[in-house]
Enzyme design. Sequence first.
Site, short mmCIF file in Angstrom:
data_model
loop_
_atom_site.label_atom_id
_atom_site.label_comp_id
_atom_site.label_asym_id
_atom_site.label_seq_id
_atom_site.Cartn_x
_atom_site.Cartn_y
_atom_site.Cartn_z
N THR A 15 61.09 -4.47 -13.76
CA THR A 15 62.07 -3.51 -14.27
C THR A 15 61.74 -3.06 -15.68
O THR A 15 62.01 -1.92 -16.07
CB THR A 15 63.48 -4.16 -14.23
OG1 THR A 15 63.81 -4.37 -12.86
CG2 THR A 15 64.53 -3.28 -14.86
N SER A 62 58.14 -8.59 -9.16
CA SER A 62 57.81 -10.02 -9.10
C SER A 62 58.27 -10.67 -7.80
O SER A 62 57.86 -11.78 -7.49
CB SER A 62 58.40 -10.75 -10.30
OG SER A 62 59.80 -10.79 -10.26
N THR A 95 62.02 -9.71 -13.45
CA THR A 95 62.90 -10.86 -13.73
C THR A 95 63.16 -11.73 -12.50
O THR A 95 63.57 -12.87 -12.64
CB THR A 95 64.26 -10.38 -14.28
OG1 THR A 95 64.89 -9.53 -13.30
CG2 THR A 95 64.12 -9.65 -15.59
N ASP A 96 62.93 -11.18 -11.30
CA ASP A 96 63.32 -11.92 -10.09
C ASP A 96 62.68 -13.30 -10.01
O ASP A 96 63.32 -14.28 -9.61
CB ASP A 96 62.95 -11.13 -8.82
CG ASP A 96 63.88 -9.96 -8.58
OD1 ASP A 96 64.79 -9.74 -9.40
OD2 ASP A 96 63.68 -9.26 -7.58
N1 ASP Z 1 62.53 -6.49 -8.68
C1 ASP Z 1 62.28 -6.63 -10.09
C2 ASP Z 1 61.23 -7.70 -10.31
O1 ASP Z 1 61.50 -8.87 -10.32
C3 ASP Z 1 63.52 -6.92 -10.81
C4 ASP Z 1 63.38 -7.03 -12.29
O2 ASP Z 1 62.33 -6.94 -12.87
O3 ASP Z 1 64.42 -7.23 -12.94
O4 ASP Z 1 60.11 -7.34 -10.45
#
Ligand code: ASP
Length: 330
Positions: A15, A62, A95-96
């Site tokens: 993100t 991620s 963040t995932d």
């Molecule tokens: N789907 C994203 C990831 O983990 C979500 C994020 O980055 O907050 O790559």
Amino acid sequence: MTAKPNILVIGTGGTIAGQGKAAVNTSAYLCSVLGIDEILDTLPQASALANLRSEQLLQTGSENFNNEHLLAIGKRVAEVLAQQDVDGVVITHGTDTIEETAYFLHLTLKSAKPVVVVGSMRPPSAMSSDASLNLYDAIAVAAHPSSHGIGTLVVANSEIHTARDVVKSNSFKLDAFRSPYGALGWVIEGVPHYYRRPARAHTLDTPWFPERLSRLPKVEIVYGYGSLETVAVEAIAANAHGLIFAGTGNGNIASHLLKPLRDAARHGVNVVRASRTGNGIVLRNGAQPDDEYGWLTVDDQIPQKARLLLMLALTQDADTNALQAVFTRY
Ligand code: ASP
């Protein structure tokens, strides 16, 4: 005046590299669109903290990260940390699964130089995005001498977390990251403030090196519930070296699943009892007779991090006692 540290910023997507159609799109947007140079171009303030270099290692959400991605990141970070002209590393990341990559690095890197993994909950295009400030804070933490020797860190929402403990615990809010024992410190206006240190062994005090690992053993996670079918557990166990069972409460297991899990252990699968609560200790020989069944318990580790720890432990010869000791040491 002392020279500014040299920080390498490695982009992997997420993100923090995302873009939405409009500023109101805080949750619906495209992930992993902006390159790391584009992101840094929007943050000229960071050059006051450090001499910055950047490289794009990956460009993907991620949620896609598998064992090969972990090894690729680990090997590259190990390589750059060995360079004399690199004083610290920042990795931009989705963040995932940020807690998993960070914990893998925390368990394997052989350097006291700061490594900070950072993401954002909102893309740079959204209202009140946390992307710029999180990245600025992460660079500030990586550049600061007080961040040396405490392992891999995750910086988010003005908090500095140890990779061992941090977990993403909300799907959309800025305040999404929690460590069960609290953050190590805070970062404010480009200066980290620490109040505690990690108690468990990491980085220089572990036997694992990313550059010495060619692949990781297959360890699966099974999420426990009363209607889970025996055949599902049997099928997963049949192809695994290890199985983390995320049981209810204190690692409880529905009675009809005891047989397939005991059979798995008899056939050499390392069965580990964990808790799907995401918090607390699973007491050895508490809810189940682990000694009798040849099972392991996670101590306080969450299933997704227990998986990483068991994979690393299984890269070395270890009996059940030695494997159990790994869960209490790291
Ligand atoms: N789907 C994203 C990831 O983990 C979500 C994020 O980055 O907050 O790559």
